[in-house]
Design a protein around this motif. Structure first.
Motif, PDB file in Angstrom:
ATOM      1  N   TYR A 129      54.065  87.048  49.734  1.00  0.00           N
ATOM      2  CA  TYR A 129      55.280  86.128  49.564  1.00  0.00           C
ATOM      3  C   TYR A 129      54.694  84.556  49.153  1.00  0.00           C
ATOM      4  O   TYR A 129      53.821  84.495  49.285  1.00  0.00           O
ATOM      5  CB  TYR A 129      55.570  86.083  51.397  1.00  0.00           C
ATOM      6  N   LEU A 130      55.941  84.158  48.999  1.00  0.00           N
ATOM      7  CA  LEU A 130      55.350  82.706  48.353  1.00  0.00           C
ATOM      8  C   LEU A 130      56.361  81.714  48.894  1.00  0.00           C
ATOM      9  O   LEU A 130      57.382  81.401  48.782  1.00  0.00           O
ATOM     10  CB  LEU A 130      55.868  82.792  46.739  1.00  0.00           C
ATOM     11  N   ARG A 131      55.589  80.924  50.010  1.00  0.00           N
ATOM     12  CA  ARG A 131      56.066  79.687  50.734  1.00  0.00           C
ATOM     13  C   ARG A 131      55.295  78.754  50.772  1.00  0.00           C
ATOM     14  O   ARG A 131      55.760  77.542  50.919  1.00  0.00           O
ATOM     15  CB  ARG A 131      56.617  80.307  52.074  1.00  0.00           C
ATOM     16  N   ASN A 132      53.922  78.729  50.465  1.00  0.00           N
ATOM     17  CA  ASN A 132      52.869  77.567  50.826  1.00  0.00           C
ATOM     18  C   ASN A 132      51.767  77.649  50.080  1.00  0.00           C
ATOM     19  O   ASN A 132      51.640  78.505  49.331  1.00  0.00           O
ATOM     20  CB  ASN A 132      52.657  77.449  52.267  1.00  0.00           C
ATOM     21  N   TRP A 133      50.877  76.650  50.206  1.00  0.00           N
ATOM     22  CA  TRP A 133      49.615  76.714  49.177  1.00  0.00           C
ATOM     23  C   TRP A 133      48.722  77.892  49.406  1.00  0.00           C
ATOM     24  O   TRP A 133      48.309  78.554  48.420  1.00  0.00           O
ATOM     25  CB  TRP A 133      49.296  75.467  49.305  1.00  0.00           C
ATOM     26  N   SER A 134      48.749  78.401  50.596  1.00  0.00           N
ATOM     27  CA  SER A 134      47.729  79.386  50.979  1.00  0.00           C
ATOM     28  C   SER A 134      48.264  80.820  50.243  1.00  0.00           C
ATOM     29  O   SER A 134      47.604  81.555  49.523  1.00  0.00           O
ATOM     30  CB  SER A 134      47.679  79.741  52.387  1.00  0.00           C
ATOM     31  N   ASP A 135      49.677  80.992  50.170  1.00  0.00           N
ATOM     32  CA  ASP A 135      50.378  81.932  49.288  1.00  0.00           C
ATOM     33  C   ASP A 135      50.070  81.892  47.926  1.00  0.00           C
ATOM     34  O   ASP A 135      49.636  82.969  47.313  1.00  0.00           O
ATOM     35  CB  ASP A 135      51.887  82.165  49.571  1.00  0.00           C
ATOM     36  N   VAL A 136      50.062  80.725  47.409  1.00  0.00           N
ATOM     37  CA  VAL A 136      49.773  80.629  46.050  1.00  0.00           C
ATOM     38  C   VAL A 136      48.368  80.878  45.636  1.00  0.00           C
ATOM     39  O   VAL A 136      48.005  81.793  44.790  1.00  0.00           O
ATOM     40  CB  VAL A 136      49.912  79.122  45.484  1.00  0.00           C
ATOM     41  N   GLN A 137      47.240  80.478  46.580  1.00  0.00           N
ATOM     42  CA  GLN A 137      46.000  80.888  46.185  1.00  0.00           C
ATOM     43  C   GLN A 137      45.883  82.377  46.336  1.00  0.00           C
ATOM     44  O   GLN A 137      45.025  82.904  45.778  1.00  0.00           O
ATOM     45  CB  GLN A 137      45.148  80.235  47.269  1.00  0.00           C
ATOM     46  N   ALA A 138      46.478  83.159  47.340  1.00  0.00           N
ATOM     47  CA  ALA A 138      46.396  84.354  47.605  1.00  0.00           C
ATOM     48  C   ALA A 138      46.675  85.248  46.210  1.00  0.00           C
ATOM     49  O   ALA A 138      46.047  86.267  45.862  1.00  0.00           O
ATOM     50  CB  ALA A 138      46.986  84.990  48.809  1.00  0.00           C
ATOM     51  N   LEU A 139      47.785  84.888  45.793  1.00  0.00           N
ATOM     52  CA  LEU A 139      48.497  85.551  44.592  1.00  0.00           C
ATOM     53  C   LEU A 139      47.352  85.240  43.450  1.00  0.00           C
ATOM     54  O   LEU A 139      47.430  86.339  42.636  1.00  0.00           O
ATOM     55  CB  LEU A 139      49.879  84.931  44.414  1.00  0.00           C
ATOM     56  N   HIS A 140      47.111  84.078  43.132  1.00  0.00           N
ATOM     57  CA  HIS A 140      46.068  83.790  41.973  1.00  0.00           C
ATOM     58  C   HIS A 140      44.896  84.724  42.245  1.00  0.00           C
ATOM     59  O   HIS A 140      44.573  85.156  41.259  1.00  0.00           O
ATOM     60  CB  HIS A 140      45.808  82.296  42.221  1.00  0.00           C
ATOM     61  N   GLN A 141      44.294  84.919  43.524  1.00  0.00           N
ATOM     62  CA  GLN A 141      43.232  85.549  43.655  1.00  0.00           C
ATOM     63  C   GLN A 141      43.473  87.208  43.279  1.00  0.00           C
ATOM     64  O   GLN A 141      42.694  87.890  42.650  1.00  0.00           O
ATOM     65  CB  GLN A 141      42.591  85.720  44.993  1.00  0.00           C
ATOM     66  N   CYS A 142      44.822  87.529  43.662  1.00  0.00           N
ATOM     67  CA  CYS A 142      45.111  88.894  43.455  1.00  0.00           C
ATOM     68  C   CYS A 142      45.099  89.153  41.844  1.00  0.00           C
ATOM     69  O   CYS A 142      44.872  90.393  41.389  1.00  0.00           O
ATOM     70  CB  CYS A 142      46.359  89.430  44.220  1.00  0.00           C
ATOM     71  N   LEU A 143      45.828  88.244  41.275  1.00  0.00           N
ATOM     72  CA  LEU A 143      46.031  88.436  39.731  1.00  0.00           C
ATOM     73  C   LEU A 143      44.499  88.408  39.029  1.00  0.00           C
ATOM     74  O   LEU A 143      44.465  89.086  38.148  1.00  0.00           O
ATOM     75  CB  LEU A 143      46.723  87.071  39.234  1.00  0.00           C
ATOM     76  N   ALA A 144      43.590  87.570  39.808  1.00  0.00           N
ATOM     77  CA  ALA A 144      42.282  87.724  39.006  1.00  0.00           C
ATOM     78  C   ALA A 144      41.247  88.978  39.418  1.00  0.00           C
ATOM     79  O   ALA A 144      40.720  89.292  38.460  1.00  0.00           O
ATOM     80  CB  ALA A 144      41.476  86.606  39.647  1.00  0.00           C
ATOM     81  N   ASP A 145      41.793  89.486  40.401  1.00  0.00           N
ATOM     82  CA  ASP A 145      41.069  90.664  40.802  1.00  0.00           C
ATOM     83  C   ASP A 145      41.921  92.099  40.078  1.00  0.00           C
ATOM     84  O   ASP A 145      41.307  92.982  40.182  1.00  0.00           O
ATOM     85  CB  ASP A 145      41.209  90.974  42.192  1.00  0.00           C
ATOM     86  N   ASN A 146      43.093  91.568  39.529  1.00  0.00           N
ATOM     87  CA  ASN A 146      43.657  92.875  38.586  1.00  0.00           C
ATOM     88  C   ASN A 146      44.023  92.573  37.435  1.00  0.00           C
ATOM     89  O   ASN A 146      45.281  92.182  37.154  1.00  0.00           O
ATOM     90  CB  ASN A 146      45.030  93.344  39.855  1.00  0.00           C
ATOM     91  N   PRO A 147      43.381  92.186  36.465  1.00  0.00           N
ATOM     92  CA  PRO A 147      43.426  91.618  35.154  1.00  0.00           C
ATOM     93  C   PRO A 147      44.569  92.664  34.418  1.00  0.00           C
ATOM     94  O   PRO A 147      44.122  93.946  34.698  1.00  0.00           O
ATOM     95  CB  PRO A 147      42.375  91.402  34.460  1.00  0.00           C
ATOM     96  N   GLY A 148      45.724  92.374  33.822  1.00  0.00           N
ATOM     97  CA  GLY A 148      46.590  93.266  33.177  1.00  0.00           C
ATOM     98  C   GLY A 148      47.360  94.016  34.126  1.00  0.00           C
ATOM     99  O   GLY A 148      48.064  94.846  33.810  1.00  0.00           O
ATOM    100  N   GLY A 149      47.414  93.558  35.476  1.00  0.00           N
ATOM    101  CA  GLY A 149      48.184  94.258  36.446  1.00  0.00           C
ATOM    102  C   GLY A 149      49.789  94.158  36.162  1.00  0.00           C
ATOM    103  O   GLY A 149      50.025  93.025  35.638  1.00  0.00           O
ATOM    104  N   ARG A 150      50.474  95.056  36.696  1.00  0.00           N
ATOM    105  CA  ARG A 150      51.884  94.890  36.682  1.00  0.00           C
ATOM    106  C   ARG A 150      52.501  94.574  37.859  1.00  0.00           C
ATOM    107  O   ARG A 150      52.075  94.876  38.876  1.00  0.00           O
ATOM    108  CB  ARG A 150      52.422  96.335  36.267  1.00  0.00           C
ATOM    109  N   LEU A 151      53.479  93.799  37.669  1.00  0.00           N
ATOM    110  CA  LEU A 151      54.129  93.102  39.011  1.00  0.00           C
ATOM    111  C   LEU A 151      55.451  93.615  39.005  1.00  0.00           C
ATOM    112  O   LEU A 151      56.288  93.712  38.358  1.00  0.00           O
ATOM    113  CB  LEU A 151      54.111  91.765  38.712  1.00  0.00           C
ATOM    114  N   LEU A 152      55.751  93.995  40.390  1.00  0.00           N
ATOM    115  CA  LEU A 152      57.118  94.216  40.997  1.00  0.00           C
ATOM    116  C   LEU A 152      57.821  93.135  41.716  1.00  0.00           C
ATOM    117  O   LEU A 152      57.002  92.738  42.807  1.00  0.00           O
ATOM    118  CB  LEU A 152      57.207  95.405  41.849  1.00  0.00           C
ATOM    119  N   ILE A 153      58.905  92.464  41.524  1.00  0.00           N
ATOM    120  CA  ILE A 153      59.489  91.594  42.086  1.00  0.00           C
ATOM    121  C   ILE A 153      60.508  92.032  43.163  1.00  0.00           C
ATOM    122  O   ILE A 153      61.496  92.704  42.593  1.00  0.00           O
ATOM    123  CB  ILE A 153      59.923  90.431  41.219  1.00  0.00           C
TER     124      ILE A 153
END
Length: 420
Positions: A129-153
């Motif tokens: 979920y995306l509401r605060n700075w911690s959410d942004v950091q967690a999503l960035h980390q997940c993107l880094a851990d899953n290069p080329g990953g596909r996203l469902l919104i």
């Protein structure tokens, strides 16, 4: 001038910082405390789904609302990492986490809103979920851990579409956008404007499923599998849920609330309990440009309401929130802006020249709002139109002039659509 010994503001965002500055401008020299569940000093939230998501994680200081010395200059005491857990109006106490308490003479609720969490998609792991700075950091980390990953919104409101735009700029595949409503932006814009905003996403070939809910999330060795209400299963590496928001007001029992949990206020921000005000995303105020008392989740609304509450706290005379609501969003196709209101039953008249678009939104013969894409100057003139009577032909002519196209009276344009 009316003063008080201790003003406590619950919430540490834009509304709180603006309120402090406005109070000090009025010469009020009383003690002020800002109590926030965040561990960070106030920062700007609109970029979280835009620049902060497109770029690599940066120091939160880049998004700070005020410089580090601001608190000392404004004589404000911050109590960070201290979520409010409850309150006692009779003893004028707010109960904080860890058993702490803070006494107030005046209480301001500026707690904002939190993401609406779906039972089918609890946050954590690959679900964000995306509401605060911690959410942004967690999503960035997940993107880094899953290069080329596909996203469902999940959710095709403004936040969902902003996330999709940011991800496309990062060359991350958006495998699908799932929307429970009948169309994208169904809760905030009439059909014609929603279609206009969605068209660039359609051109980018982003799959969209409307009238479809998320039924569940299953973790797999490679990511997650999302099950939809239509029976389909979608494999992806990440899920971002943007299903709306709910006010952070559950801790303040005893106030009058609207159907969505927002604190109902009068035109000065006063709640149903004496000595308690509320503003921003946590509050529902009357406004002459809006047909119902409801919360307006706009950046500008928080600023305007803060000025009104500050004047009331300072005893500067009766004042009410009379400025038109204003909103913007960065989507594919460019920045969109709206001043006033866009009721679902509105009639819209639109002119387009290249990438520029301007729309007059009419409720009957009265101008309820003005919408623009890549034409910011339309907002200045548009404010003057609000509440005025304007025929369909006059609205079309004004739109033509504003985007700079020859006016052809009576010619029906592509987006001149009347809502049913």
């Amino acid at each position: 001038m009316r003063t008080c010994s201790h003003t406590v503001i619950i919430g540490g965002g834009l509304a709180a910082t603006t309120l402090v500055e406005e109070v000090r401008k009025h010469g009020v020299d009383d003690a002020i405390s800002i109590v926030s569940d965040e561990i960070h000093l106030p920062y700007d939230r609109p970029p979280l789904s835009k620049r902060a998501l497109r770029e690599d994680p940066a120091d939160i200081g880049e998004y700070a609302l005020r410089p580090a010395e601001w608190a000392e200059q404004m004589r404000v005491d911050f109590m960070l990492g201290s979520p409010a857990m409850g309150w006692d109006p009779s003893s004028r106490l707010v109960h904080l986490s860890g058993g702490r308490q803070v006494h107030f003479d005046r209480l301001i609720v500026a707690t904002g809103a939190q993401a609406r969490v779906l039972e089918a998609a609890p946050p954590g792991g690959q679900v964000h979920y995306l509401r605060n700075w911690s959410d942004v950091q967690a999503l960035h980390q997940c993107l880094a851990d899953n290069p080329g990953g596909r996203l469902l919104i999940v959710g095709a409101g403004f936040i969902g579409l902003e996330v999709a735009s940011s991800m496309l700029e990062r060359d991350i595949e958006v495998v699908e956008i799932v929307e429970a409503g009948p169309r994208p932006l169904s809760r905030v814009l009439p059909d014609a404007l929603a279609e206009l905003c969605w068209r660039p996403y359609q051109d980018a070939r982003i799959p969209l499923s409307t009238g479809t809910a998320l039924s569940g999330i299953e973790t797999t060795p490679r990511g997650v599998t999302a099950t939809l209400s239509d029976g389909r299963r979608i494999d992806c590496e990440l899920v971002v849920v943007a299903a709306g928001s709910v006010p952070n007001t559950a801790w303040a029992a005893g106030l009058e609330y609207g159907p969505d949990g927002a604190i109902v206020c009068d035109g000065s921000g006063r709640s149903s309990v004496d000595g308690v005000w509320a503003l921003g995303d946590a509050a529902a105020w009357p406004n002459p440009y809006v047909d119902t008392i409801r919360r307006i989740e706009h950046w500008q609304a928080a600023i305007d309401q803060a000025a009104v509450v500050a004047a009331d706290l300072a005893g500067a005379g009766a004042e009410s929130w009379g400025s038109a609501p204003y909103f913007w969003s960065d989507l594919l196709g460019g920045r969109v802006q709206l001043v006033g209101e866009a009721p679902a039953t509105a009639t819209t008249h639109t002119a387009t020249r290249g990438e520029r678009t301007v729309t007059v939104i009419r409720r009957g013969d009265t101008v309820a709002g003005v919408f623009a894409r890549r034409r910011p100057r339309a907002m200045i003139a548009g404010r003057a139109l609000l509440g005025s009577d304007m025929s369909a032909l006059e609205a079309q002519a004004w739109c033509d002039r504003t985007v700079g196209v020859p006016h052809q009276p009576g010619k029906k344009r592509e987006f001149d659509v009347q809502a049913s």
